[in-house]
Each structure stands twice: as C-alpha cells, then as structure tokens.
Scaffold this motif. Structure first.
Motif, PDB file in Angstrom:
ATOM      1  N   UNK A  20       0.812  -1.213   0.000  1.00  0.00           N
ATOM      2  CA  UNK A  20       0.000   0.000   0.000  1.00  0.00           C
ATOM      3  C   UNK A  20       0.841   1.256   0.000  1.00  0.00           C
ATOM      4  N   UNK A  21       0.161   2.410  -0.090  1.00  0.00           N
ATOM      5  CA  UNK A  21       0.855   3.696  -0.004  1.00  0.00           C
ATOM      6  C   UNK A  21       1.235   4.036   1.429  1.00  0.00           C
ATOM      7  N   UNK A  57      -0.829   8.872  -7.532  1.00  0.00           N
ATOM      8  CA  UNK A  57      -1.534  10.035  -8.080  1.00  0.00           C
ATOM      9  C   UNK A  57      -0.570  11.160  -8.429  1.00  0.00           C
ATOM     10  N   UNK A  58       0.579  11.212  -7.756  1.00  0.00           N
ATOM     11  CA  UNK A  58       1.590  12.202  -8.117  1.00  0.00           C
ATOM     12  C   UNK A  58       2.159  11.907  -9.498  1.00  0.00           C
ATOM     13  N   UNK A  59       2.120  10.632  -9.890  1.00  0.00           N
ATOM     14  CA  UNK A  59       2.578  10.244 -11.222  1.00  0.00           C
ATOM     15  C   UNK A  59       1.498  10.471 -12.272  1.00  0.00           C
ATOM     16  N   UNK A  60       0.275  10.004 -11.982  1.00  0.00           N
ATOM     17  CA  UNK A  60      -0.796  10.062 -12.976  1.00  0.00           C
ATOM     18  C   UNK A  60      -1.383  11.466 -13.136  1.00  0.00           C
ATOM     19  N   UNK A  61      -1.689  12.117 -12.019  1.00  0.00           N
ATOM     20  CA  UNK A  61      -2.345  13.440 -12.064  1.00  0.00           C
ATOM     21  C   UNK A  61      -1.653  14.379 -11.088  1.00  0.00           C
ATOM     22  N   UNK A  62      -0.407  14.799 -11.381  1.00  0.00           N
ATOM     23  CA  UNK A  62       0.353  15.598 -10.413  1.00  0.00           C
ATOM     24  C   UNK A  62      -0.345  16.872  -9.976  1.00  0.00           C
ATOM     25  N   UNK A  63      -1.142  17.471 -10.868  1.00  0.00           N
ATOM     26  CA  UNK A  63      -1.824  18.715 -10.501  1.00  0.00           C
ATOM     27  C   UNK A  63      -2.961  18.482  -9.513  1.00  0.00           C
ATOM     28  N   UNK A  67      -1.999  16.062  -0.881  1.00  0.00           N
ATOM     29  CA  UNK A  67      -0.869  16.522  -0.087  1.00  0.00           C
ATOM     30  C   UNK A  67      -0.300  15.351   0.711  1.00  0.00           C
ATOM     31  N   UNK A  68       0.967  15.420   1.023  1.00  0.00           N
ATOM     32  CA  UNK A  68       1.635  14.347   1.759  1.00  0.00           C
ATOM     33  C   UNK A  68       1.366  14.454   3.257  1.00  0.00           C
ATOM     34  N   UNK A  86      11.654  -6.153   6.145  1.00  0.00           N
ATOM     35  CA  UNK A  86      11.982  -5.757   4.772  1.00  0.00           C
ATOM     36  C   UNK A  86      10.987  -4.716   4.293  1.00  0.00           C
ATOM     37  N   UNK A  87      11.467  -3.695   3.583  1.00  0.00           N
ATOM     38  CA  UNK A  87      10.587  -2.757   2.907  1.00  0.00           C
ATOM     39  C   UNK A  87      11.036  -2.639   1.450  1.00  0.00           C
ATOM     40  N   UNK A  88      10.094  -2.884   0.529  1.00  0.00           N
ATOM     41  CA  UNK A  88      10.361  -2.736  -0.890  1.00  0.00           C
ATOM     42  C   UNK A  88       9.753  -1.415  -1.347  1.00  0.00           C
ATOM     43  N   UNK A  89      10.613  -0.445  -1.667  1.00  0.00           N
ATOM     44  CA  UNK A  89      10.157   0.871  -2.110  1.00  0.00           C
ATOM     45  C   UNK A  89      10.140   0.862  -3.634  1.00  0.00           C
ATOM     46  N   UNK A  90       8.941   0.815  -4.207  1.00  0.00           N
ATOM     47  CA  UNK A  90       8.796   0.711  -5.658  1.00  0.00           C
ATOM     48  C   UNK A  90       8.773   2.096  -6.287  1.00  0.00           C
ATOM     49  N   UNK A  91       9.649   2.350  -7.220  1.00  0.00           N
ATOM     50  CA  UNK A  91       9.630   3.606  -7.972  1.00  0.00           C
ATOM     51  C   UNK A  91       8.399   3.588  -8.872  1.00  0.00           C
ATOM     52  N   UNK A  92       7.405   4.410  -8.524  1.00  0.00           N
ATOM     53  CA  UNK A  92       6.164   4.385  -9.304  1.00  0.00           C
ATOM     54  C   UNK A  92       6.352   5.260 -10.543  1.00  0.00           C
ATOM     55  N   UNK A  93       6.549   4.596 -11.673  1.00  0.00           N
ATOM     56  CA  UNK A  93       6.758   5.260 -12.953  1.00  0.00           C
ATOM     57  C   UNK A  93       5.950   4.533 -14.019  1.00  0.00           C
ATOM     58  N   UNK A  94       6.139   4.917 -15.271  1.00  0.00           N
ATOM     59  CA  UNK A  94       5.359   4.330 -16.358  1.00  0.00           C
ATOM     60  C   UNK A  94       5.564   2.823 -16.460  1.00  0.00           C
ATOM     61  N   UNK A  95       6.825   2.396 -16.299  1.00  0.00           N
ATOM     62  CA  UNK A  95       7.124   0.964 -16.385  1.00  0.00           C
ATOM     63  C   UNK A  95       6.404   0.184 -15.306  1.00  0.00           C
ATOM     64  N   UNK A  96       6.451   0.682 -14.071  1.00  0.00           N
ATOM     65  CA  UNK A  96       5.791  -0.027 -12.977  1.00  0.00           C
ATOM     66  C   UNK A  96       4.274  -0.003 -13.151  1.00  0.00           C
ATOM     67  N   UNK A  97       3.727   1.148 -13.569  1.00  0.00           N
ATOM     68  CA  UNK A  97       2.279   1.267 -13.728  1.00  0.00           C
ATOM     69  C   UNK A  97       1.735   0.315 -14.773  1.00  0.00           C
ATOM     70  N   UNK A  98       2.562  -0.108 -15.718  1.00  0.00           N
ATOM     71  CA  UNK A  98       2.107  -0.968 -16.821  1.00  0.00           C
ATOM     72  C   UNK A  98       2.324  -2.456 -16.561  1.00  0.00           C
ATOM     73  N   UNK A  99       2.822  -2.805 -15.387  1.00  0.00           N
ATOM     74  CA  UNK A  99       2.999  -4.227 -15.071  1.00  0.00           C
ATOM     75  C   UNK A  99       1.625  -4.896 -14.966  1.00  0.00           C
ATOM     76  N   UNK A 100       1.443  -5.968 -15.706  1.00  0.00           N
ATOM     77  CA  UNK A 100       0.149  -6.667 -15.676  1.00  0.00           C
ATOM     78  C   UNK A 100      -0.027  -7.374 -14.341  1.00  0.00           C
ATOM     79  N   UNK A 101      -1.279  -7.657 -14.010  1.00  0.00           N
ATOM     80  CA  UNK A 101      -1.558  -8.333 -12.738  1.00  0.00           C
ATOM     81  C   UNK A 101      -0.944  -9.728 -12.707  1.00  0.00           C
ATOM     82  N   UNK A 102      -0.926 -10.430 -13.852  1.00  0.00           N
ATOM     83  CA  UNK A 102      -0.339 -11.776 -13.888  1.00  0.00           C
ATOM     84  C   UNK A 102       1.157 -11.738 -13.621  1.00  0.00           C
ATOM     85  N   UNK A 103       1.859 -10.795 -14.256  1.00  0.00           N
ATOM     86  CA  UNK A 103       3.301 -10.657 -14.025  1.00  0.00           C
ATOM     87  C   UNK A 103       3.558 -10.268 -12.573  1.00  0.00           C
TER      88      UNK A 103
END
Length: 298
Positions: A20-21, A57-63, A67-68, A86-103
């Motif tokens: 989660x966020x 949302x900062x990636x998809x609709x930054x405007x 607020x944080x 363990x904490x996995x900090x995922x860089x939320x970018x175009x590549x990550x946003x396009x990962x399919x649910x199966x992958x």
C-alpha cells in the motif's frame, strides 16, 4: 530493517507481505502491519512491506495529487518501530504502472519475493489500470488476509479524511485516526535570521515536500521542547515560493543546526495571515507565545 529499491531476483527467505501507499500510517494501516507481524512470526517468515514512491496520483495526475501526510523517511521509521524486517520501495513510474496483474502475482510476488502470505485492505486493487483485486490473489493460491476498514465515532479512517481534518485544524480528530500525535520531521537548517531580528529566534526545518497537509500557527513539541510553529509562506515579510516550517522554542536558545528533529503538532492557534507591518506581526507573535505557554501549562 532492510530497504530495497529494486526487487531481488530471488528472495533469500519466504516473506509475509502487505502492500500500500501507507500515507500517514494511520490506525487502519497499523492494523495491517500488526496482523502482518503476528502471522509472519507464527509461520516463521519475514514480515515485509511494499510501498510506492512517489504516490501513484503524483505520477498520474500531479496537478490533483493529494498533499503528503508523511515523508518516505517517516514511513520507514514507523515500519521499523513496528518490527517490519523488509521494505520494498517501488519507484512508481510508467514501467511499474504498466505491469500486468499476472506478471505482478506470478513473477514478482511468487518467484522473486517468495510471498507466502498477503495481507491487504478489503478494497485492494493492483496491476495495470488496477484491473485485479483480492479474488485474483486468492485464485492464484496466495494465503490471504483481508483487513476491513476501521471507523472511529462513525467516521471511516482514511488518509483522505485525515487530510481534511488537518486542513481544518482538527488536530484532536487527526490524532485519534493516527493513534499518535501528528508530526513532521526534517533537518534544522540556517534561515535568514528574520525571526531573531524580531526577538523570536526560530529553528527552520527543511521539508522534502513543499505541499504539507496543514498550514498555520500551532503549539508544538520539537523533540521534548515546547514551542510555537508557523507553517506557511510568511506573507507579511515578503512571501516565499514554498512553505516553510519555523519553530520558536520557549525558554530555549541553544544551537541545534544540523540536527534531524521531529515537530509534533498539538493545537492549532490560528491561520497564517498578512499584517499591515512588522510591528503588528510582532505583537501577534507575542500573543501566540502566550497562547502556547498557557496550553503547555494546562
């Protein structure tokens, strides 16, 4: 606690995972983490968290991004205090946003992370366009726990509702939802000396993000020291392009430059406002200090 900026090719040990966020790490988030710790210990697997930076949302609709409530550092500190390993900090970018649910399920969660247990909220969605949900995880063979939403006094606990309460200065309600006092952390940096010139020296706190969820004048704690904080743009002085957090500590005048500190917000005194001149501002600050002093005396 280990922090990963990339998924390992293969996890060394099986993990329990919540995703989660976690902005604010409120009592709903804490319920997820508590269940994660309990169930992971029972299974002798590693309790782990996956979160995102920046907020999607900062990636998809930054405007229109929210607020944080918490910085990444504040979230990591809270995870560590709870016993997350363990904490996995995922860089939320175009590549990550396009990962399919199966992958995401079969390659990342199963193969790379070795996730044996998934704990999520009952509205959890994932994968490209958020097309998949809890039933997809269950059908793919994950052991799954759903944590229902939490209500306080008939109101759903959420990051959105906390932002609304902070905006309106309802600190007591915010702290009920957080299960602790709201705080902002940062490094004490040198300012322009304007506060000292007016007779109220301030500690200037560097904030990574310039869009906090609250503004105004507050009674605060900086560590264990009492103070008055102004979070705003200093409109009377000249105005600054981004929000600045300044804390005047009561009965304290030592050098704390360079320290990383936590500012805990306890009561809103007033909104930030523009005064006719510096003398009028100084008179108001005197009143703010009296207000804060009485608050702490109570």
């Amino acid at each position: 606690m280990q922090v990963f900026r990339h998924f390992p090719l293969s996890s060394e040990t099986p993990i329990g995972l919540t995703i989660g966020n976690f902005d604010g790490v409120h009592i709903g988030h804490q319920a997820l983490i508590q269940k994660l710790i309990e169930e992971s210990k029972r299974r002798k697997i590693t309790p782990s968290v996956m979160t995102f930076e920046p907020h999607p949302k900062e990636f998809f609709v930054p405007e229109h991004a929210p607020t944080r409530l918490t910085s990444l550092r504040e979230k990591l500190e809270f995870f560590s205090s709870c016993g997350v390993e363990n904490v996995f900090v995922c860089a939320f970018n175009k590549k990550f946003a396009n990962i399919s649910s199966d992958v995401f399920m079969h390659q990342i969660l199963k193969k790379q992370l070795k996730a044996e247990l998934i704990i999520v909220g009952d509205d959890f969605r994932f994968g490209a366009q958020r097309l998949a949900g809890i039933e997809d995880l269950r059908k793919s063979g994950f052991e799954l726990f759903e944590i229902p939403e939490i209500d306080v006094k008939g109101k759903r606990v959420s990051s959105t509702s906390i932002r609304e309460d902070l905006k309106e200065g309802r600190i007591e309600s915010v702290n009920e939802f957080l299960g602790r006092s709201y705080l902002i952390s940062g490094k004490v940096v040198k300012g322009d000396g304007r506060g000292r010139q007016m007779g109220f020296p301030t500690a200037n706190i560097h904030m990574k993000h310039s869009r906090p969820a609250l503004t105004g004048v507050y009674a605060v704690k900086l560590g264990n020291r009492n103070g008055v904080a102004n979070l705003g743009i200093r409109p009377t002085v000249a105005g600054i392009p981004k929000l600045l957090l300044e804390v005047h500590l009561l009965n304290f005048n030592e050098d704390i430059y360079g320290q990383h500190v936590q500012v805990t917000f306890l009561e809103k005194i007033r909104d930030e406002m523009k005064f006719e001149n510096i003398n009028a501002l100084i008179e108001q600050i005197k009143k703010d200090v009296i207000h804060a002093t009485r608050f702490f005396e109570k």
